[in-house]
Design a protein around this motif. Structure first.
Motif, mmCIF file in Angstrom:
data_model
loop_
_atom_site.group_PDB
_atom_site.id
_atom_site.type_symbol
_atom_site.label_atom_id
_atom_site.label_comp_id
_atom_site.label_asym_id
_atom_site.label_seq_id
_atom_site.Cartn_x
_atom_site.Cartn_y
_atom_site.Cartn_z
ATOM 1 N N ALA A 125 0.835 -1.197 0.000
ATOM 2 C CA ALA A 125 0.000 0.000 0.000
ATOM 3 C C ALA A 125 0.870 1.248 0.000
ATOM 4 N N THR A 126 1.926 1.231 0.800
ATOM 5 C CA THR A 126 2.853 2.356 0.839
ATOM 6 C C THR A 126 3.534 2.542 -0.513
ATOM 7 N N PHE A 127 3.908 1.427 -1.124
ATOM 8 C CA PHE A 127 4.567 1.509 -2.427
ATOM 9 C C PHE A 127 3.639 2.085 -3.496
ATOM 10 N N PHE A 128 2.426 1.574 -3.596
ATOM 11 C CA PHE A 128 1.532 2.049 -4.657
ATOM 12 C C PHE A 128 1.148 3.516 -4.447
ATOM 13 N N HIS A 129 1.012 3.929 -3.194
ATOM 14 C CA HIS A 129 0.774 5.347 -2.940
ATOM 15 C C HIS A 129 1.952 6.175 -3.443
ATOM 16 N N TRP A 130 3.162 5.720 -3.131
ATOM 17 C CA TRP A 130 4.369 6.421 -3.602
ATOM 18 C C TRP A 130 4.417 6.471 -5.123
ATOM 19 N N LEU A 131 4.124 5.349 -5.778
ATOM 20 C CA LEU A 131 4.211 5.294 -7.240
ATOM 21 C C LEU A 131 3.217 6.259 -7.885
ATOM 22 N N GLU A 132 2.017 6.305 -7.364
ATOM 23 C CA GLU A 132 1.030 7.236 -7.926
ATOM 24 C C GLU A 132 1.459 8.686 -7.709
ATOM 25 N N GLN A 133 2.092 8.964 -6.588
ATOM 26 C CA GLN A 133 2.620 10.313 -6.358
ATOM 27 C C GLN A 133 3.680 10.667 -7.398
ATOM 28 N N GLN A 134 4.557 9.719 -7.692
ATOM 29 C CA GLN A 134 5.607 9.968 -8.678
ATOM 30 C C GLN A 134 5.023 10.220 -10.060
ATOM 31 N N MET A 135 4.001 9.472 -10.405
ATOM 32 C CA MET A 135 3.363 9.665 -11.709
ATOM 33 C C MET A 135 2.688 11.031 -11.785
ATOM 34 N N ALA A 136 2.027 11.407 -10.713
ATOM 35 C CA ALA A 136 1.337 12.704 -10.696
ATOM 36 C C ALA A 136 2.324 13.858 -10.789
ATOM 37 N N ALA A 137 3.522 13.660 -10.235
ATOM 38 C CA ALA A 137 4.531 14.726 -10.260
ATOM 39 C C ALA A 137 5.357 14.717 -11.536
ATOM 40 N N GLY A 138 5.168 13.705 -12.369
ATOM 41 C CA GLY A 138 5.946 13.608 -13.605
ATOM 42 C C GLY A 138 7.376 13.167 -13.378
ATOM 43 N N SER A 139 7.644 12.542 -12.245
ATOM 44 C CA SER A 139 9.005 12.086 -11.942
ATOM 45 C C SER A 139 9.367 10.864 -12.780
ATOM 46 N N ARG A 140 10.647 10.735 -13.069
ATOM 47 C CA ARG A 140 11.113 9.583 -13.837
ATOM 48 C C ARG A 140 11.284 8.376 -12.918
ATOM 49 N N VAL A 141 10.624 7.288 -13.273
ATOM 50 C CA VAL A 141 10.731 6.035 -12.532
ATOM 51 C C VAL A 141 10.979 4.923 -13.547
ATOM 52 N N THR A 142 11.995 4.124 -13.327
ATOM 53 C CA THR A 142 12.279 3.009 -14.212
ATOM 54 C C THR A 142 11.805 1.700 -13.587
ATOM 55 N N GLU A 143 11.776 0.652 -14.402
ATOM 56 C CA GLU A 143 11.413 -0.675 -13.895
ATOM 57 C C GLU A 143 12.373 -1.101 -12.789
ATOM 58 N N ALA A 144 13.656 -0.813 -12.967
ATOM 59 C CA ALA A 144 14.644 -1.174 -11.948
ATOM 60 C C ALA A 144 14.423 -0.387 -10.658
ATOM 61 N N ASP A 145 14.030 0.888 -10.778
ATOM 62 C CA ASP A 145 13.737 1.687 -9.588
ATOM 63 C C ASP A 145 12.626 1.047 -8.760
ATOM 64 N N ILE A 146 11.662 0.459 -9.442
ATOM 65 C CA ILE A 146 10.526 -0.155 -8.747
ATOM 66 C C ILE A 146 10.997 -1.302 -7.869
ATOM 67 N N GLY A 147 11.890 -2.150 -8.408
ATOM 68 C CA GLY A 147 12.426 -3.233 -7.591
ATOM 69 C C GLY A 147 13.146 -2.730 -6.363
ATOM 70 N N ASP A 148 13.942 -1.674 -6.514
ATOM 71 C CA ASP A 148 14.673 -1.101 -5.379
ATOM 72 C C ASP A 148 13.712 -0.506 -4.347
ATOM 73 N N LYS A 149 12.689 0.168 -4.847
ATOM 74 C CA LYS A 149 11.741 0.816 -3.935
ATOM 75 C C LYS A 149 10.928 -0.214 -3.153
ATOM 76 N N LEU A 150 10.590 -1.323 -3.794
ATOM 77 C CA LEU A 150 9.864 -2.371 -3.086
ATOM 78 C C LEU A 150 10.688 -2.916 -1.918
ATOM 79 N N ILE A 151 11.982 -3.104 -2.143
ATOM 80 C CA ILE A 151 12.851 -3.559 -1.053
ATOM 81 C C ILE A 151 12.874 -2.521 0.066
ATOM 82 N N GLU A 152 12.936 -1.257 -0.304
ATOM 83 C CA GLU A 152 12.956 -0.191 0.703
ATOM 84 C C GLU A 152 11.708 -0.223 1.571
#
Length: 407
Positions: A125-152
């Motif tokens: 839930a924390t991850f998907f909230h973060w991801l939607e925030q990044q999309m709304a802000a137009g931030s660059r997120v890669t597939e590899a970033d997603i794996g790292d963020k999930l671990i975080e």
């Protein structure tokens, strides 16, 4: 290391996986009068054939010894005094009982698995909230970033040890590659036009998780939504099925494909695999698959994944995966005195509602989605707060239903 020391204290010897060493040990055991239990589904053909050769050699040698003794003593011994023949050694090619001991979880293991999924639900839930925030802000997120963020985010949960497998984060056409692995520097970006297939899991000190969600970061196409809805119907079809005890997993597979088949669609992988309790994320001997060679029945206490999908090469991939506990169901009848079985969902992560075409759903399927999201809210909302809790509240709100057509 630590694991080897623990095994030594438990009286377990470990040796390098070398065919020569295996042959020597098996031959010694057979010469001492033992038989060999080999699970042909999990050892190499070379090991299986070697075990059979050792048994044959030992039996032939024993036959020769028995004949020699009988010949030497033939003249001076009565028939009733003849020594009893040594029972022949054999290779028992069956599922090891150790597998069932792991696959059938005790109550403590099931409680641990539930707790692991509560923690994982909060992390996701924390991850998907973060991801939607990044999309709304137009931030660059890669597939590899997603794996790292999930671990975080999973690392913020108590008892997290490591991912249960390498994250599969497939954006757009990469989602159609079933075991895709993102590589930093060459992987795709995730943006508001992306349909993202995300398959990940965690190892916690109390259990193992494995979940797939397919999320659109913007507005899905009609084709994507239709395919997604039919995959979801397949997931619901397995989740809600009730079946007699001793039913093998391959007999349940068509429940996952029925809605896809009605539209002329399908997928080229199994529907479910066993999952260990703080052990291997892929565990036998049971599975849900069209491969009818696996006759292992589904048994109370087993955990199995439920992950139908659909993939269009070069375009997108869809998979929705929950883990399920197999449990006995209280049916109004028990035909032939047979118990009937069903499932309890372990995974507690919202299903993206904007991907769903409600017109394709039956009323029972809509009710299942709302009930599932109610369960997610009840168990996960106490473990998150602030903006994440508000995200979860919205993600688990009841479906807005258009005309319902059972298609």
């Amino acid at each position: 290391g630590e694991v080897a020391e623990h095994l030594r204290e438990a009286g377990v010897d470990t040796k390098p996986y070398c065919l020569g060493q295996v042959k020597q040990d098996v031959a010694q055991a057979i010469q001492a009068g033992g038989s060999v239990w080999v699970d042909g589904d999990y050892v190499s053909l070379a090991v299986l054939e070697m075990a059979r050769a050792c048994v044959k050699e030992a039996n032939n040698a024993q036959d020769a010894r028995d004949k020699s003794k009988a010949k030497k003593k033939k003249g001076g011994r009565r028939a009733g005094d003849a020594p009893a023949p040594v029972p022949p050694r054999e290779v028992l090619d069956e599922t090891t009982p150790l597998q069932l001991a792991k696959a059938i979880k005790c109550q403590a293991e099931l409680e641990g698995m539930k707790e692991a999924h509560y923690r994982d639900g909060a992390a996701m839930a924390t991850f998907f909230h973060w991801l939607e925030q990044q999309m709304a802000a137009g931030s660059r997120v890669t597939e590899a970033d997603i794996g790292d963020k999930l671990i975080e985010f999973r690392s913020q949960q108590p008892g997290f040890i490591e991912p249960s497998f390498a994250t599969i984060a497939g954006a757009g056409p990469n989602g159609a590659i079933i075991h895709y692995r993102a590589e930093p520097g060459s992987c795709r970006d995730v943006d508001v036009d992306t349909l993202l297939l995300l398959d990940s899991g965690g190892q916690y000190d109390c259990g193992t998780t494995d979940v797939t969600r397919t999320q659109h970061m913007g507005q899905p196409t009609a084709r994507q939504s239709e395919c997604y809805t039919r995959v979801l119907q397949g997931n619901i079809g397995v989740d809600t099925t009730v079946f007699p005890a001793n039913t093998p997993g391959f007999m349940l597979d068509s429940f996952a494909r029925r809605a896809l088949w009605r539209a002329g669609l399908d997928y080229r992988h199994g529907t479910g695999h066993g999952v260990g309790a703080a052990l291997n994320v892929h565990e036998g001997p049971h599975s849900i698959s069209p491969r009818y060679g696996n006759l292992q029945s589904m048994m109370t206490g087993m955990v199995v994944s439920n992950e139908p999908g659909y993939y269009e090469d070069g375009s997108f991939g869809i998979r929705i995966e929950n883990l399920l506990i197999i449990e006995e169901k209280n049916t109004p009848n028990r035909f032939g005195g047979v118990d009937f079985m069903g499932f309890e969902s372990l995974t507690l992560i919202p299903i993206q509602k904007k991907m769903i075409v409600t017109e394709l759903l039956a009323q029972e399927e809509i009710q299942w989605i709302d009930n599932y999201h109610t369960k997610v809210w009840e168990h996960i909302s106490p473990r998150v707060d602030g903006e994440v809790k508000e995200w979860l509240r919205s993600a688990t709100a009841p479906l807005v239903v258009k005309d319902v057509v059972n298609a």
